[in-house]
Design a protein around this motif. Sequence first.
Motif, PDB file in Angstrom:
ATOM      1  N   ILE A  21       0.854  -1.196   0.000  1.00  0.00           N
ATOM      2  CA  ILE A  21       0.000   0.000   0.000  1.00  0.00           C
ATOM      3  C   ILE A  21       0.884   1.239   0.000  1.00  0.00           C
ATOM      4  CG2 ILE A  21      -1.673   1.320   1.344  1.00  0.00           C
ATOM      5  CD1 ILE A  21      -2.834  -1.318   2.297  1.00  0.00           C
ATOM      6  N   GLU A  22       0.644   2.143  -0.927  1.00  0.00           N
ATOM      7  CA  GLU A  22       1.464   3.348  -1.080  1.00  0.00           C
ATOM      8  C   GLU A  22       1.189   4.340   0.043  1.00  0.00           C
ATOM      9  OE1 GLU A  22       3.680   4.990  -3.154  1.00  0.00           O
ATOM     10  OE2 GLU A  22       4.242   3.074  -4.029  1.00  0.00           O
ATOM     11  N   ALA A  23       2.186   4.534   0.903  1.00  0.00           N
ATOM     12  CA  ALA A  23       2.014   5.491   2.005  1.00  0.00           C
ATOM     13  C   ALA A  23       2.152   6.929   1.513  1.00  0.00           C
ATOM     14  CB  ALA A  23       3.037   5.212   3.096  1.00  0.00           C
ATOM     15  N   LYS A  24       2.970   7.153   0.470  1.00  0.00           N
ATOM     16  CA  LYS A  24       3.214   8.518  -0.003  1.00  0.00           C
ATOM     17  C   LYS A  24       2.086   9.056  -0.887  1.00  0.00           C
ATOM     18  CE  LYS A  24       8.252   8.057   0.217  1.00  0.00           C
ATOM     19  NZ  LYS A  24       9.528   8.130  -0.539  1.00  0.00           N
ATOM     20  N   ARG A  25       1.211   8.152  -1.315  1.00  0.00           N
ATOM     21  CA  ARG A  25       0.026   8.555  -2.061  1.00  0.00           C
ATOM     22  C   ARG A  25       0.363   9.306  -3.339  1.00  0.00           C
ATOM     23  NH1 ARG A  25      -4.287  10.640   2.555  1.00  0.00           N
ATOM     24  NH2 ARG A  25      -4.062   8.880   3.973  1.00  0.00           N
ATOM     25  N   LEU A  27      -0.661   8.349  -6.087  1.00  0.00           N
ATOM     26  CA  LEU A  27      -2.048   8.321  -6.553  1.00  0.00           C
ATOM     27  C   LEU A  27      -2.894   7.971  -5.335  1.00  0.00           C
ATOM     28  CD1 LEU A  27      -1.716   6.316  -9.892  1.00  0.00           C
ATOM     29  CD2 LEU A  27      -2.159   8.764  -9.655  1.00  0.00           C
ATOM     30  N   PRO A  28      -3.886   8.774  -5.009  1.00  0.00           N
ATOM     31  CA  PRO A  28      -4.681   8.525  -3.793  1.00  0.00           C
ATOM     32  C   PRO A  28      -5.222   7.104  -3.684  1.00  0.00           C
ATOM     33  CG  PRO A  28      -5.227  10.661  -4.712  1.00  0.00           C
ATOM     34  CD  PRO A  28      -4.312  10.006  -5.696  1.00  0.00           C
ATOM     35  N   VAL A  29      -5.617   6.513  -4.805  1.00  0.00           N
ATOM     36  CA  VAL A  29      -6.225   5.186  -4.749  1.00  0.00           C
ATOM     37  C   VAL A  29      -5.214   4.116  -4.330  1.00  0.00           C
ATOM     38  CG1 VAL A  29      -5.773   4.548  -7.162  1.00  0.00           C
ATOM     39  CG2 VAL A  29      -7.808   3.643  -5.987  1.00  0.00           C
ATOM     40  N   LEU A  30      -3.918   4.391  -4.491  1.00  0.00           N
ATOM     41  CA  LEU A  30      -2.911   3.401  -4.128  1.00  0.00           C
ATOM     42  C   LEU A  30      -2.717   3.286  -2.618  1.00  0.00           C
ATOM     43  CD1 LEU A  30      -0.160   3.941  -6.854  1.00  0.00           C
ATOM     44  CD2 LEU A  30      -2.105   2.371  -6.860  1.00  0.00           C
ATOM     45  N   SER A  31      -3.284   4.216  -1.866  1.00  0.00           N
ATOM     46  CA  SER A  31      -3.261   4.098  -0.415  1.00  0.00           C
ATOM     47  C   SER A  31      -4.463   3.293   0.091  1.00  0.00           C
ATOM     48  CB  SER A  31      -3.271   5.485   0.241  1.00  0.00           C
ATOM     49  OG  SER A  31      -4.495   6.149  -0.016  1.00  0.00           O
ATOM     50  N   HIS A  32      -5.286   2.830  -0.853  1.00  0.00           N
ATOM     51  CA  HIS A  32      -6.484   2.062  -0.519  1.00  0.00           C
ATOM     52  C   HIS A  32      -6.261   0.581  -0.822  1.00  0.00           C
ATOM     53  CE1 HIS A  32      -8.074   6.044  -0.392  1.00  0.00           C
ATOM     54  NE2 HIS A  32      -9.318   5.651  -0.208  1.00  0.00           N
ATOM     55  N   LEU A  33      -7.100  -0.240  -0.194  1.00  0.00           N
ATOM     56  CA  LEU A  33      -7.190  -1.639  -0.586  1.00  0.00           C
ATOM     57  C   LEU A  33      -8.617  -1.909  -1.030  1.00  0.00           C
ATOM     58  CD1 LEU A  33      -8.810  -3.377   1.832  1.00  0.00           C
ATOM     59  CD2 LEU A  33      -6.633  -3.100   2.987  1.00  0.00           C
ATOM     60  N   LEU A  34      -8.742  -2.881  -1.905  1.00  0.00           N
ATOM     61  CA  LEU A  34     -10.067  -3.237  -2.422  1.00  0.00           C
ATOM     62  C   LEU A  34     -10.644  -4.352  -1.564  1.00  0.00           C
ATOM     63  CD1 LEU A  34     -12.176  -2.808  -4.671  1.00  0.00           C
ATOM     64  CD2 LEU A  34     -11.025  -4.620  -5.964  1.00  0.00           C
ATOM     65  N   LEU A  35     -11.811  -4.076  -0.994  1.00  0.00           N
ATOM     66  CA  LEU A  35     -12.496  -5.018  -0.117  1.00  0.00           C
ATOM     67  C   LEU A  35     -13.699  -5.569  -0.880  1.00  0.00           C
ATOM     68  CD1 LEU A  35     -12.338  -6.008   2.874  1.00  0.00           C
ATOM     69  CD2 LEU A  35     -13.845  -4.124   3.466  1.00  0.00           C
ATOM     70  N   GLU A  36     -13.725  -6.895  -1.071  1.00  0.00           N
ATOM     71  CA  GLU A  36     -14.803  -7.527  -1.835  1.00  0.00           C
ATOM     72  C   GLU A  36     -15.414  -8.667  -1.031  1.00  0.00           C
ATOM     73  OE1 GLU A  36     -13.753  -7.702  -6.369  1.00  0.00           O
ATOM     74  OE2 GLU A  36     -11.921  -8.163  -5.252  1.00  0.00           O
ATOM     75  N   LYS A 108     -14.474   6.625   4.874  1.00  0.00           N
ATOM     76  CA  LYS A 108     -14.886   6.988   3.524  1.00  0.00           C
ATOM     77  C   LYS A 108     -14.352   5.975   2.523  1.00  0.00           C
ATOM     78  CE  LYS A 108     -15.363  11.954   4.249  1.00  0.00           C
ATOM     79  NZ  LYS A 108     -14.937  13.310   3.797  1.00  0.00           N
ATOM     80  N   GLY A 109     -15.198   5.559   1.616  1.00  0.00           N
ATOM     81  CA  GLY A 109     -14.802   4.599   0.592  1.00  0.00           C
ATOM     82  C   GLY A 109     -14.921   5.194  -0.793  1.00  0.00           C
ATOM     83  N   ILE A 110     -14.305   4.531  -1.763  1.00  0.00           N
ATOM     84  CA  ILE A 110     -14.439   4.926  -3.163  1.00  0.00           C
ATOM     85  C   ILE A 110     -14.868   3.702  -3.951  1.00  0.00           C
ATOM     86  CG2 ILE A 110     -12.756   6.787  -3.009  1.00  0.00           C
ATOM     87  CD1 ILE A 110     -10.698   4.988  -4.234  1.00  0.00           C
ATOM     88  N   GLY A 111     -15.435   3.939  -5.119  1.00  0.00           N
ATOM     89  CA  GLY A 111     -15.975   2.852  -5.920  1.00  0.00           C
ATOM     90  C   GLY A 111     -14.907   1.881  -6.413  1.00  0.00           C
ATOM     91  N   PRO A 112     -15.231   0.609  -6.527  1.00  0.00           N
ATOM     92  CA  PRO A 112     -14.252  -0.393  -6.980  1.00  0.00           C
ATOM     93  C   PRO A 112     -13.772  -0.149  -8.405  1.00  0.00           C
ATOM     94  CG  PRO A 112     -16.459  -1.336  -6.895  1.00  0.00           C
ATOM     95  CD  PRO A 112     -16.551   0.011  -6.242  1.00  0.00           C
ATOM     96  N   GLU A 113     -14.560   0.583  -9.196  1.00  0.00           N
ATOM     97  CA  GLU A 113     -14.150   0.857 -10.573  1.00  0.00           C
ATOM     98  C   GLU A 113     -12.938   1.777 -10.651  1.00  0.00           C
ATOM     99  OE1 GLU A 113     -17.097   3.912  -9.256  1.00  0.00           O
ATOM    100  OE2 GLU A 113     -17.034   1.710  -9.240  1.00  0.00           O
ATOM    101  N   ASP A 114     -12.644   2.514  -9.568  1.00  0.00           N
ATOM    102  CA  ASP A 114     -11.487   3.401  -9.554  1.00  0.00           C
ATOM    103  C   ASP A 114     -10.205   2.694  -9.099  1.00  0.00           C
ATOM    104  OD1 ASP A 114     -12.973   5.627 -10.371  1.00  0.00           O
ATOM    105  OD2 ASP A 114     -13.626   6.028  -8.307  1.00  0.00           O
ATOM    106  N   PHE A 115     -10.337   1.464  -8.618  1.00  0.00           N
ATOM    107  CA  PHE A 115      -9.173   0.711  -8.149  1.00  0.00           C
ATOM    108  C   PHE A 115      -8.497   0.044  -9.344  1.00  0.00           C
ATOM    109  CE2 PHE A 115      -6.844  -2.708  -6.060  1.00  0.00           C
ATOM    110  CZ  PHE A 115      -6.333  -2.062  -4.942  1.00  0.00           C
ATOM    111  N   PRO A 116      -7.153   0.076  -9.416  1.00  0.00           N
ATOM    112  CA  PRO A 116      -6.460  -0.534 -10.568  1.00  0.00           C
ATOM    113  C   PRO A 116      -6.817  -2.011 -10.735  1.00  0.00           C
ATOM    114  CG  PRO A 116      -4.931   0.772  -9.242  1.00  0.00           C
ATOM    115  CD  PRO A 116      -6.200   0.704  -8.464  1.00  0.00           C
ATOM    116  N   ALA A 117      -7.086  -2.396 -11.973  1.00  0.00           N
ATOM    117  CA  ALA A 117      -7.415  -3.795 -12.259  1.00  0.00           C
ATOM    118  C   ALA A 117      -6.164  -4.664 -12.138  1.00  0.00           C
ATOM    119  CB  ALA A 117      -8.014  -3.915 -13.659  1.00  0.00           C
TER     120      ALA A 117
END
Length: 367
Positions: A21-25, A27-36, A108-117
Amino acid sequence: MRAQVGRNAFLSTLAQVQGVIEAKRTLPVLSHLLLEGKGNTISLSGTDLDVSIQTSLEGEVMHDGAVAVSGKKLYEIVRELPDAPIDLRWEEGKNVEIVCAKSTFRLKGIGPEDFPALPKVPEGVGITITPETLRTMIPKTLIAVSTDQTRPTLTGAFLQVTEADLCMVATDGHRLSLVKAPIEKGKKERSLEAIIPRKALSELGKMLKEETGDVRLVPLDHQLAFLLSHSRLITRLIEGQFPNYQQVLPSPSGPKAVLRRDDLLGALRRTSTIAGDRATPTVLELKAGRLMISCTNIDLGEAKEELSMEYRGAETTVGFNARYLLDFLGVVEESEVSMHVQDPLSPALFEPHKGEGFSCVIMPMRI
C-alpha cells in the motif's frame, strides 16, 4: 454489502497487504485496498502498480459488494479492536461502517471501478514448487540484492528454472549469493528466467511463513505470479540481462577452512564493534588450526580474537567487509561453515560445510 468476519483472521489478512500500500500517495487510490465480499469469501487486494497482493479469508457475507478503503487506517482500527466478531457494512462507493462489540467506525470509501485492475492469471499452467524451497531461497539471496538504482538488473534476484533444478542468484558487485534446489513437483519441461524485484521477494517471504500448500509460479506478460493457497502475489519483472554469474564463481578446489558458525559469528560481531562508521576491513589470518580475526580503527583502537578451526593450507591474510560475512552467517542453518580463500585479492567462496545448494562469493578488501 454486509459481512461478518472474525477479528484475528481479518487482522492477519490485512497485514499481508500492508507492504504494497502506497504510504506517499502518489495516486490517492494506491493508499487504498479493495475489499470484496462474495459468497462465503472476503477478498482484499492492494497494489503499488509494481507489486500486487490479493488475499482472502472466510466470512459470512449477507450481501455481495465491493469498495476501496484506506488500507492503513482500516488495519490500525482492526488492530485496536477486541477479539470479537466484526460487522462490515457499506453501499457501493459509500462509507464503510465497522462495528465490533461497542465500537463503531465509519471510513470513507471509493468505488471499486477506480481501483487498478489486477492481471488475470490463467488456471492450470505454471511451475509448482514447495513453499519450503522458496522459504529457504529468498532470505539467502536477499542479502546480496543491490540497492544501487543506477544498475537496475542488480536490484532484484535472478530466478532460473530448468528441467532439473531451480536456481536463485543475486549480486551487488561486491558479493554474490547463489541457491539451488531440485524441482520436486510440477512441469519440468517448462523453463523460466526472470529478475524479481527486492520488494516482491521480501513480501513473498512474509506470505510464505505460514504457507503449507504448494506454490504455483505463472509467467505473465513482463510479470510473474506466485499463487498460494489463499493468496497471490503478482510482480512486474525487471527488464534487462542479468550478469553471467557463472564466470565469477571460484572453484572450491584446494585447501579450505572449516569452523563453527556460531564461533565465527560471535567473533565477527565483537571485533567489528571497533570499526564504527569507517569502511574498515576485518582482517582474517588463516594459519594451521587457527584463525586470527582483527579490526583496526585509527581513531579508536583495535580488536583481536582467535578461533580454532580445521585448516592445513598455506598461511594467508585477507580482509573482508564484516557486514558481508555476518549477512552470510545470519542465513546459514548448519552448525559449521567452510571458506575457500585463494589469495588476498581473489574472490573467496563461503558455504555451509555439509549443506548443499548454497554458496556465497565475497570480494576481499585491500589491507
